[in-house]
Design a protein around this motif. Sequence first.
Motif, mmCIF file in Angstrom:
data_model
loop_
_atom_site.group_PDB
_atom_site.id
_atom_site.type_symbol
_atom_site.label_atom_id
_atom_site.label_comp_id
_atom_site.label_asym_id
_atom_site.label_seq_id
_atom_site.Cartn_x
_atom_site.Cartn_y
_atom_site.Cartn_z
ATOM 1 N N ILE A 1 5.326 2.110 1.163
ATOM 2 C CA ILE A 1 5.260 1.177 0.039
ATOM 3 C C ILE A 1 4.288 1.749 -0.979
ATOM 4 O O ILE A 1 3.094 1.896 -0.702
ATOM 5 N N GLU A 2 4.807 2.127 -2.156
ATOM 6 C CA GLU A 2 3.895 2.520 -3.243
ATOM 7 C C GLU A 2 3.455 1.227 -3.915
ATOM 8 O O GLU A 2 4.189 0.611 -4.673
ATOM 9 N N ALA A 3 2.222 0.817 -3.601
ATOM 10 C CA ALA A 3 1.768 -0.531 -3.934
ATOM 11 C C ALA A 3 1.297 -0.682 -5.364
ATOM 12 O O ALA A 3 1.098 -1.811 -5.824
ATOM 13 N N GLY A 4 1.094 0.425 -6.082
ATOM 14 C CA GLY A 4 0.669 0.299 -7.462
ATOM 15 C C GLY A 4 -0.070 1.516 -7.965
ATOM 16 O O GLY A 4 -0.131 2.568 -7.313
ATOM 17 N N PHE A 5 -0.646 1.340 -9.144
ATOM 18 C CA PHE A 5 -1.409 2.380 -9.855
ATOM 19 C C PHE A 5 -2.836 1.848 -9.980
ATOM 20 O O PHE A 5 -3.169 1.189 -10.963
ATOM 21 N N PRO A 6 -3.687 2.077 -8.989
ATOM 22 C CA PRO A 6 -4.969 1.368 -8.895
ATOM 23 C C PRO A 6 -5.895 1.511 -10.093
ATOM 24 O O PRO A 6 -6.674 0.604 -10.375
ATOM 25 N N ILE A 7 -5.836 2.634 -10.806
ATOM 26 C CA ILE A 7 -6.745 2.829 -11.935
ATOM 27 C C ILE A 7 -6.342 1.995 -13.137
ATOM 28 O O ILE A 7 -7.127 1.825 -14.076
ATOM 29 N N LYS B 1 -11.213 10.944 -11.073
ATOM 30 C CA LYS B 1 -11.467 9.504 -11.199
ATOM 31 C C LYS B 1 -10.270 8.703 -10.694
ATOM 32 O O LYS B 1 -10.435 7.737 -9.930
ATOM 33 N N ASP B 2 -9.068 9.087 -11.113
ATOM 34 C CA ASP B 2 -7.851 8.401 -10.659
ATOM 35 C C ASP B 2 -7.681 8.517 -9.149
ATOM 36 O O ASP B 2 -7.359 7.537 -8.462
ATOM 37 N N ILE B 3 -7.860 9.730 -8.638
ATOM 38 C CA ILE B 3 -7.628 9.986 -7.219
ATOM 39 C C ILE B 3 -8.615 9.211 -6.353
ATOM 40 O O ILE B 3 -8.228 8.602 -5.338
ATOM 41 N N GLU B 4 -9.866 9.209 -6.755
ATOM 42 C CA GLU B 4 -10.877 8.480 -5.984
ATOM 43 C C GLU B 4 -10.584 6.982 -5.973
ATOM 44 O O GLU B 4 -10.735 6.311 -4.949
ATOM 45 N N ARG B 5 -10.140 6.481 -7.122
ATOM 46 C CA ARG B 5 -9.805 5.056 -7.222
ATOM 47 C C ARG B 5 -8.612 4.714 -6.318
ATOM 48 O O ARG B 5 -8.606 3.690 -5.633
#
Length: 601
Positions: A88-94, A132-136
């Motif tokens: 499940i790709e749950a979203g784009f957290p950043i 930053k994106d990856i860590e988030r």
Amino acid sequence: MRTFALLALALPAAGLVAPVAHRRTSTARPATAEPRPEYVPGVISDPGYVRIFDTTLRDGEQSPGATLTSSEKLEIAKQLAKLGVDIIEAGFPIASPDDFDAVQQIAKVVGNDVREDGYVPVICGLSRANPKDIERAWEAVKPATRPRVHTFIATSQIHMETKLKKTPDEVCQIAVDAVTFAKSLGCEDIEFSPEDAGRSDPDFLVRVLEAVVDAGATTLNIPDTTGWNVPWEFGPLIGELQRRLGDKADRVVFSTHCQNDLGLSTANSIAGAQHGARQIECTINGIGERAGNAALEEVVMALRLKGSTHFDPPLRTAIDTVHITPTSNMVREYTGMAVQPHKAIVGANAFQHESGIHQDGMIKNKATYEIMSPESVGLMRGDSQSGAGIVLGKHSGRNAVSTRLRELGYDVDAEKLNAVFVRFKEVAERKKGGLDDDELEALVADEVYSAQALWSLKRVQVSTGSDVVPTATVALIGPDGVERQTAGTGTGPVDAAYKAIDDLTSVKVDLMTYSMEAVNAGIEALATTKVVVKPVAGGAVSGMSLSAQGGDVERQFSGSGSDTDIVVSSARAYLAAVNKLIRWNIRREAAEQVEDGVAAN
């Protein structure tokens, strides 16, 4: 700011505190799913097994007006787990604090609901190729039993030159650095996508893919981002990339992500599987950017019907197909994205037969015109469907309504059933002849799939006609349980009601789309209204969030409502959209306050 002072009272009841991560074992076992091989990142022990990667909550939500609240995302994620999707790709957290919280909540709840057969979905978060994106993304998904980070960067010439303004050497290094950084955080399941791979130079693709495999990528997703390819070029591209990667291809799973701009997304996905892809990315009902994505129901049923006879090795998934219709219904209603009647598998006409010749064949043998049964995808039929001659009217009880809902493919809990039953009785009292299936489904959409009501409609009364200023008096129950009433005027009775709702909620929005249709024929037909709204610029609420393609995007919010009175139906739809907008803002502000507190410490 009176609205948000009132809403503060509703925060605990609205379920805004994410549950603590926990693992539990359920005894539920899918009724029609095949056994699946043990999940290992980068490896599938069964050469014919195809992983289903669902991106409804990420790519699907990028459809205009398809914004989902956190509670809606969690409900859909739970339903996807019932369906048995592998990832499940749950979203784009950043994108926003609310998006981060929604992904993390899914990771904590759905990502730790381990069935007794060992199944639990991988929970994936999307990130651009920067630290930053990856860590988030990693922070959001790591509470899951099986977390994955999906990072991407464009590799086509047009994207590198005009969007990224990077050289091929720079893009390759960014891709390697992204995967290396994700691995350094402790992530062992890393997916990499060369965006617009379908229009990229194959030689450069091979160079980038080899480099990211060496850096630690476990899944290589090959996107036809613009829907440009045809099956006989996309499928061989997958085969070529695998062949040219040599031994490195044995360390990863190849994946497809096909957009539907030319109507070929499902065909391209199946062609990719034919040439060696063992993960297919798709969405429920095919929703997504522009013309949408490959539809999960189409991909799954194509492999179910053709996988064992038309592929070498035989291909299969572990999707429990009887949950397809309930999942389609849930996504349709939560997103407000209508399903075209002739849509394969889940369209209203998919199992309807009107031609006399077809009807004659169906009576004699259903296999004459149906290659699959509606029951195989969770849609029941028969004499009154229940087989008991039940007609749902004002004297019908809760059990009769519950039975028919299950037969129609709806899985509702006791609390939601009560809400539907109350509305059913209200409408049945006013409507002669009882309610048919379409009307019952409209009530389910109105009660079960509408946004959790912070403001609820108590009553609406209008005065309109020739040489009369249309006026609406509206009473709402606020988040604090207090009834408030006001009157508004407008160009018509619906516009007047909307202005009154604006005044009571102190939320100003622009109405982007408004549509109404009769659920069936006749003067007493139930009306269903669907609206899409967006916040007025500079108002008390906002819909701005970060896009995966870069830059900010203004989110839109949908709502639907049903009633025998078209003004009431319209008011319910508008209020549902406003509730969704308010709830989204509450969660975002709450998440920002938490972040500010963490930063201050």
